[in-house]
Design an enzyme around this catalytic site. Sequence first.
Site, PDB file in Angstrom:
ATOM      1  N   GLU A  37       0.871  -1.170   0.000  1.00  0.00           N
ATOM      2  CA  GLU A  37       0.000   0.000   0.000  1.00  0.00           C
ATOM      3  C   GLU A  37       0.915   1.229   0.000  1.00  0.00           C
ATOM      4  OE1 GLU A  37      -2.744   0.412   3.295  1.00  0.00           O
ATOM      5  OE2 GLU A  37      -3.507   2.281   2.445  1.00  0.00           O
ATOM      6  N   ARG A 263       6.239 -13.105   9.161  1.00  0.00           N
ATOM      7  CA  ARG A 263       6.818 -11.773   8.964  1.00  0.00           C
ATOM      8  C   ARG A 263       8.259 -11.763   9.437  1.00  0.00           C
ATOM      9  NH1 ARG A 263       2.818  -7.788   8.604  1.00  0.00           N
ATOM     10  NH2 ARG A 263       4.170  -6.033   9.070  1.00  0.00           N
ATOM     11  N   LYS A 273       4.824   0.393   9.604  1.00  0.00           N
ATOM     12  CA  LYS A 273       4.755   1.720   9.000  1.00  0.00           C
ATOM     13  C   LYS A 273       4.241   2.743   9.999  1.00  0.00           C
ATOM     14  CE  LYS A 273       3.775   0.179   4.357  1.00  0.00           C
ATOM     15  NZ  LYS A 273       2.548  -0.095   3.609  1.00  0.00           N
TER      16      LYS A 273
HETATM   17  P1  ATP Z   1       3.241  -2.591   8.023  1.00  0.00           P
HETATM   18  O1  ATP Z   1       2.677  -3.659   8.892  1.00  0.00           O
HETATM   19  O2  ATP Z   1       4.685  -2.326   8.212  1.00  0.00           O
HETATM   20  O3  ATP Z   1       2.429  -1.353   8.011  1.00  0.00           O
HETATM   21  P2  ATP Z   1       1.964  -3.622   5.752  1.00  0.00           P
HETATM   22  O4  ATP Z   1       1.826  -5.093   5.820  1.00  0.00           O
HETATM   23  O5  ATP Z   1       0.783  -2.814   6.048  1.00  0.00           O
HETATM   24  O6  ATP Z   1       3.215  -3.196   6.586  1.00  0.00           O
HETATM   25  P3  ATP Z   1       1.963  -3.466   2.945  1.00  0.00           P
HETATM   26  O7  ATP Z   1       2.284  -2.292   2.142  1.00  0.00           O
HETATM   27  O8  ATP Z   1       0.566  -3.920   2.997  1.00  0.00           O
HETATM   28  O9  ATP Z   1       2.505  -3.151   4.382  1.00  0.00           O
HETATM   29  O10 ATP Z   1       2.934  -4.673   2.621  1.00  0.00           O
HETATM   30  C1  ATP Z   1       3.168  -5.182   1.345  1.00  0.00           C
HETATM   31  C2  ATP Z   1       3.563  -6.627   1.466  1.00  0.00           C
HETATM   32  O11 ATP Z   1       4.724  -6.767   2.279  1.00  0.00           O
HETATM   33  C3  ATP Z   1       2.476  -7.434   2.107  1.00  0.00           C
HETATM   34  O12 ATP Z   1       2.285  -8.620   1.356  1.00  0.00           O
HETATM   35  C4  ATP Z   1       2.988  -7.729   3.472  1.00  0.00           C
HETATM   36  O13 ATP Z   1       2.498  -8.953   3.937  1.00  0.00           O
HETATM   37  C5  ATP Z   1       4.489  -7.742   3.275  1.00  0.00           C
HETATM   38  N1  ATP Z   1       5.174  -7.390   4.506  1.00  0.00           N
HETATM   39  C6  ATP Z   1       4.962  -6.288   5.259  1.00  0.00           C
HETATM   40  N2  ATP Z   1       5.712  -6.321   6.368  1.00  0.00           N
HETATM   41  C7  ATP Z   1       6.424  -7.473   6.324  1.00  0.00           C
HETATM   42  C8  ATP Z   1       7.385  -8.088   7.188  1.00  0.00           C
HETATM   43  N3  ATP Z   1       7.768  -7.522   8.328  1.00  0.00           N
HETATM   44  N4  ATP Z   1       7.903  -9.280   6.807  1.00  0.00           N
HETATM   45  C9  ATP Z   1       7.541  -9.859   5.655  1.00  0.00           C
HETATM   46  N5  ATP Z   1       6.641  -9.331   4.807  1.00  0.00           N
HETATM   47  C10 ATP Z   1       6.085  -8.153   5.123  1.00  0.00           C
HETATM   48 MG    MG Z   2      -0.898  -3.847   4.836  1.00  0.00          MG
END
Ligand code: ATP
Ligand code: MG
Length: 562
Positions: A37, A263, A273
């Site tokens: 996102e 994760r 984020k």
């Molecule tokens: P955050 O939790 O940091 O806000 P998010 O999951 O909301 O991150 P997205 O932009 O939705 O961020 O993430 C894009 C992709 O990266 C998703 O498929 C998510 O599952 C993956 N991702 C995010 N954080 C991690 C992590 N710590 N380890 C592995 N994959 C991740």
């Molecule tokens: Mg997300």
Amino acid sequence: MTTTDAKPGNNFIRAIIDEDVRNGVNDGRVATRFPPEPNGYLHIGHVKSICLNFGMARDFGGTCNLRFDDTNPDRENPEYVEAIKEDVRWLGFEWNELRYASDYFENLYRFAEDLIRAGKAYVCDLSNEEMRSYRGTLTEPGRDSPYRERAVEDNLDLFRRMRAGEFEDGSRVLRAKIDMASPNINLRDPTLYRIRRGAVHHQTGDAWPVYPLYDYTHTLSDALEGITHSLCTLEFEDHRPLYDWFLDNLEVPARPRQYEFGRLNLEYTVLSKRRLTQLVEEGHVQGWDDPRMPTIAGIRRRGFPPQALRDFCERVGVTKSDGLVELAMLENSVRESLDLTAPRAMAVLDPLRVVIENYPEDRTEEFEAANHPKDPRMGTRSVPFSRELYIDRGDFVEVPPNRKYKRLALHGEVRLRNAYVVRCDRVIKDGEGRVVELRCSYDPATLGAGPEGRKVKGVIHWVCARRSIGAEMRLYDRLFTVPNPGADKGRDWKADLSPDSLVTVNGLVEPAVAAAAPGSRFQFEREGYFCVDSRDSVPGRPVFNRTITLRDTWQKIVARES
Ligand code: ATP
Ligand code: MG
């Protein structure tokens, strides 16, 4: 198609894809996507997902799309879109297609009408608060909304008017009609669309007064793109039944399958984020690309090579559990990569003046020094030498603490790296007794040769006082003082921020590196790996970021020279 059993980096996802390919599932086609996102900068957790998605596509001869999951107009913006593209490319990956979930808003709208016509979605007028109380809890079932049995015609009419912008934000939503008593809360008539009349979306502008929600959008975007393996993190495991419900209840062109992996969490930092945004907005760091940030932008500016991040992810592996990965693992990958690729140079961080009294006043020499001890292809550079030099204050003591001491002491000898053996004959002190200058003599016979009749074990680095250039040295260290910030219940994670994560000193560098391009990486011998700061460094006044310290530096250099 390739099968890759023997490859390093085997994991359960690779095994699943491998089996699918062998069984001809999706005609053996592999299509993945990385779906951020655009509401913040990518961090090292995302690197794991990027390496996995792009890596699987590469290894199986498939494709990987970069898709912006942009369903939240309020929190997203084009600055993040551009940063994410740059980050993915910098990591060494190229997407097959660049997509936005918002590209599919029209398709998603039509799918929603299909659900309504099939009696599987309804417009609900409960307020947010009422919705929450109707939803039930983990232990209690929810209750049906009073609007659940609305006639298909009424639902269609209301949904079309939602789209036409007739209703206020929050007054109505479109919900899937699934099961308010399901033990899985995600299936208790989840919201599909909400009204956001005033919003301006970075891609679609003000074309849409209604916005689809994440689960619905994500599933259908995967299906519309022909994704075969939809890889996401474990927190979406409970959403998988909903993912499958959408696919089961709509005429979709393809049938992706969702798989969840753990994760990445890393010691001494935070990876969300929301928290990273707080660090930036509250000024704990100097921006998203502050070299202490675990963002890709910060890591890049800090000087970590992309190769090191890819190696790191390979070593961490992909499992079904969220673990806290040791920072040392990342640091090892960084050191390994830099050891091979970073040219050597000399810099002094805490300068102590040295005058070589038996060296002619008007003379300078230029020594050819190897840029890399093991890689002659990296060439040589010219290092100037004169009567006045600087060494690091930490490399001198008046009285050696023990017999193992190998650096310079009063009346002792040491080799100046790439140059002569010198002896310290006397020291000059200031009014407070602090040593401010060393008076030394050199042995002219020791250039590239051992001294006659005695052993000199120590080697120290130095710069020429006349030709060195002043440089700002930013010494970065871990951002938090504890491995798992805020892990203790009730403790504010920001209380664990380290006060010493950045120390700035004025140092001196040899002339060959002073003009290096922004981002250039060096090993300053015995000091650590540094890179030219890409934001603040200017010709004539270079700024270096310490990427990482050396390990066992002293031992290593001695072993190499003796
Ligand atoms: P955050 O939790 O940091 O806000 P998010 O999951 O909301 O991150 P997205 O932009 O939705 O961020 O993430 C894009 C992709 O990266 C998703 O498929 C998510 O599952 C993956 N991702 C995010 N954080 C991690 C992590 N710590 N380890 C592995 N994959 C991740
Ligand atoms: Mg997300």
